[in-house]
Design an enzyme around this catalytic site. Structure first.
Site, mmCIF file in Angstrom:
data_model
loop_
_atom_site.group_PDB
_atom_site.id
_atom_site.type_symbol
_atom_site.label_atom_id
_atom_site.label_comp_id
_atom_site.label_asym_id
_atom_site.label_seq_id
_atom_site.Cartn_x
_atom_site.Cartn_y
_atom_site.Cartn_z
ATOM 1 N N SER A 33 0.816 -1.210 0.000
ATOM 2 C CA SER A 33 0.000 0.000 0.000
ATOM 3 C C SER A 33 0.854 1.265 0.000
ATOM 4 C CB SER A 33 -0.957 -0.038 1.191
ATOM 5 O OG SER A 33 -1.910 0.980 1.127
ATOM 6 N N ASP B 146 -2.544 6.336 -3.566
ATOM 7 C CA ASP B 146 -1.370 5.735 -2.928
ATOM 8 C C ASP B 146 -0.879 4.575 -3.783
ATOM 9 O OD1 ASP B 146 -3.381 3.909 -2.367
ATOM 10 O OD2 ASP B 146 -2.650 3.458 -0.360
ATOM 11 N N ASP C 54 -1.189 1.379 -3.963
ATOM 12 C CA ASP C 54 -2.089 0.368 -4.520
ATOM 13 C C ASP C 54 -3.442 0.953 -4.887
ATOM 14 O OD1 ASP C 54 -3.004 0.684 -1.900
ATOM 15 O OD2 ASP C 54 -3.564 -1.418 -1.687
ATOM 16 N N ASP D 97 -5.962 2.359 -3.356
ATOM 17 C CA ASP D 97 -7.221 2.142 -2.639
ATOM 18 C C ASP D 97 -7.591 3.338 -1.770
ATOM 19 O OD1 ASP D 97 -5.380 1.851 -0.583
ATOM 20 O OD2 ASP D 97 -6.236 -0.010 0.196
#
Length: 451
Positions: free
Chosen positions: A107, A246, A248, A250
Site C-alpha cells: 500500500s 497511494d 495500490d 485504494d
C-alpha cells in the site's frame, strides 16, 4: 487463538525478513490453494483459479513467482494481472467468477516493504475463519500435486482495460469531465497506467505525475501520503483539481485549485450530501475513532446517523454491513461506497467526488461551507513494555480533567499501538491551543506513570 501471520490487512513486512521471504510466500500460496481446493464453492472435478495482481515494487516479481509456484503445487490455476490496483483485483475476481484474488502490495509503505492480501470470490476480504484455515495449512508439510494435477498459469488479457471500463461505469452517463484540467498523482504505483486513462477517457485534460515507476520509487515523495507534490503541480499547471492515489490506489487525497487539501473525513461529508440530493435521504454513515468531530456534528445536522468504527477500512466495512449503509471513510482517504464497489477504490471515489461537484455546480470549498475541522493534536508516548496504563489513577484523572474542560466542544482519544509499546494520545478541540495543552498534559501523565 490469535492469528500468527494475518493482520488487519493481510500479511505485511520488510522484504527478506520473515514472513516476506520467497520460501514463506511459496508455502502461503500452497496453503491458500489447499484451502480453496477444499472449499465447498469449488465444483466437483473442477480446478480453482486465482488472480494475482501487484503494485510496482521490485520485489513484486519475486513474490509473484513464489505465489504462482505455491498455487500450482496445490493444483490451483493462476491468472496474472501484472500491475493492478488492489480494488482492480477485487473487481476482476468477482467479474470473472474466480475462486480468489491476491494482491502483492504494501500500500502506502516504502518500496522495501511488501505484503500479501487476499480477496474472496465476491471481491471482499477473506473472512477470519478462512485466514485461520490458511494459517493451519502453513503448519503442514508441502506435498506437491502429481504432474497431471499441477495448476497452470497464464496472463490475463487486457486486465487493465477491463478495470478501466468498470471505473468509468461508476460515473453517471449524463456527465463528462470535458473542460476540467486534472492533475493525477499515481505515486509511481499500481495505477500509473490505469488512472490517467480513466479520467482522460471521460473527457478531462489530464496532467499525470508519479507515473514513472522504477521498482524503488513507489510512494517516494508522491502520492496520497505525500500530497505536497500534488499541491505544487496543481498550482503550477493552474489545474481545477488534483487527485493523489497511494501505491495500490485504494485511497486518495484531493486538492482544489487554490491548493487546499481535502482528506477522507471531508470527502465523506461531500459524498453524503450528494447522496441526499440523489436519493432523498441517507440514514447513516461510518467513520472511525479518528474521524474529525466537526464532520460528525455536520452529518448529524443533516439528519444522518454517524457510527465510529475501529481504525482500519476492514472495520468501517464491518459497520457498514451491520447497519445496512453504503458510505464510510477514514481520514487517510479510504472511502467505501458499497453500491459502487465491494472495497475502497481511490479512482472510483475520485469519480464520485467529481460527480458530486458536477451535480451541484459548486466547488469543494463551497460544499464544505460551515464545516471547519477541529484542530487535532496527536502525541505518541513510548512506555515500558507491559506498562499498565489503563490501571493508572493519574492518567485517568488527566483524561477526565481534559474531557470536563472540553465539555462537548472536543474529545479525547487514547489508543495503544498494536505493534509497539506506544500509547497514542489524541485531543481534538475547537481551538488548537486547547488541543495542544490537553494532549501534552495527558502525555506527561502517561510518561510519569509508565516509564
Amino acid at each position: 487463538m490469535g492469528r500468527r501471520y494475518f493482520g488487519t490487512d493481510g500479511i505485511r513486512g520488510t522484504v527478506g525478513d520473515a514472513p516476506i521471504t520467497p520460501d514463506f510466500v511459496l508455502r502461503l500460496g500452497y496453503a491458500a490453494g489447499k484451502v480453496l481446493a477444499g472449499s465447498a464453492d469449488v465444483a466437483a472435478g473442477s480446478r480453482p483459479t486465482v488472480l494475482i495482481g501487484k503494485d510496482t515494487r521490485v520485489s513484486g516479481y519475486m513474490l509473484e513467482a513464489a505465489l504462482e509456484a505455491g498455487f500450482s503445487a496445490a493444483g490451483v490455476d493462476v491468472m496474472l494481472a501484472g500491475p493492478m490496483p488492489t480494488p482492480g483485483v477485487a473487481y476482476l475476481t468477482r467479474a470473472l467468477r474466480l475462486s480468489a484474488g491476491v494482491v502483492i502490495s504494501a500500500s502506502h509503505n516504502p518500496y522495501h516493504d511488501n505484503g500479501i492480501k487476499f480477496f474472496s470470490a465476491d471481491g471482499n476480504k477473506l473472512p477470519d475463519d478462512t485466514e485461520a484455515a490458511i494459517e493451519a495449512w502453513l503448519e503442514k508439510p508441502l506435498e506437491c500435486a502429481a504432474s497431471d494435477g499441477l495448476g497452470k498459469a497464464r496472463r490475463l488479457d487486457d486486465a487493465a482495460g477491463r478495470y478501466i471500463e468498470f471505473c468509468k461505469s461508476t460515473f453517471p452517463a449524463a456527465f463528462n469531465l470535458r473542460g476540467l484540467k486534472l492533475v493525477i498523482d499515481c505515486a509511481h504505483g499500481a495505477a500509473y497506467q490505469i488512472a490517467p486513462h480513466v479520467f482522460h477517457e471521460l473527457g478531462a485534460d489530464v496532467i499525470p505525475i508519479g507515473v514513472a515507476p522504477n521498482g524503488f520509487n513507489i510512494n517516494d515523495g508522491v502520492g496520497a501520503t505525500a500530497p505536497d507534490a500534488l499541491v505544487r503541480a496543481v498550482r503550477a499547471n493552474h489545474a481545477d483539481l488534483g487527485i493523489a492515489l497511494d501505491g495500490d490506489a485504494d485511497r486518495l487525497q484531493v486538492v482544489d485549485a487554490a491548493g487546499r487539501l481535502y482528506n477522507g473525513d471531508e470527502l465523506l461529508y461531500v459524498l453524503v450530501k450528494d447522496r441526499i440530493v440523489t436519493d432523498g435521504k441517507v440514514e447513516g454513515a461510518v467513520g472511525t475513532l479518528m474521524t474529525n468531530l466537526a464532520v460528525e456534528v455536520a452529518l448529524q445536522r443533516e439528519g444522518v446517523k454517524f457510527v465510529r468504527a475501529a481504525v482500519g477500512d476492514r472495520y468501517v466495512l464491518e459497520q457498514l454491513r451491520e447497519h445496512g449503509w453504503q458510505l464510510g471513510a477514514e481520514g487517510s482517504g479510504h472511502i467505501l461506497s458499497l453500491d459502487r464497489h465491494s472495497t475502497g477504490d481511490g479512482i472510483v471515489s475520485a469519480l464520485l467526488v467529481l460527480a458530486a461537484l458536477k451535480r451541484s455546480g459548486r466547488t469543494l470549498a463551497q460544499m464544505l461551507d460551515g464545516v471547519t475541522l477541529f484542530p487535532q493534536k496527536l502525541i505518541n508516548v513510548r512506555m515500558k513494555p507491559g506498562a499498565d496504563w489503563k490501571g493508572s489513577a493519574s492518567i485517568r484523572a488527566a483524561i477526565d480533567a481534559a474531557e470536563a474542560a472540553l465539555a462537548g466542544s472536543g474529545r479525547v482519544l487514547i489508543r495503544a499501538s498494536g505493534t509497539e509499546p506506544v500509547l497514542r494520545v489524541m485531543v481534538e478541540a475547537q481551538q488548537a491551543a486547547d488541543a495542544v495543552r490537553h494532549a501534552e498534559t495527558i502525555a506527561d501523565a502517561v510518561r510519569a506513570a509508565t516509564t
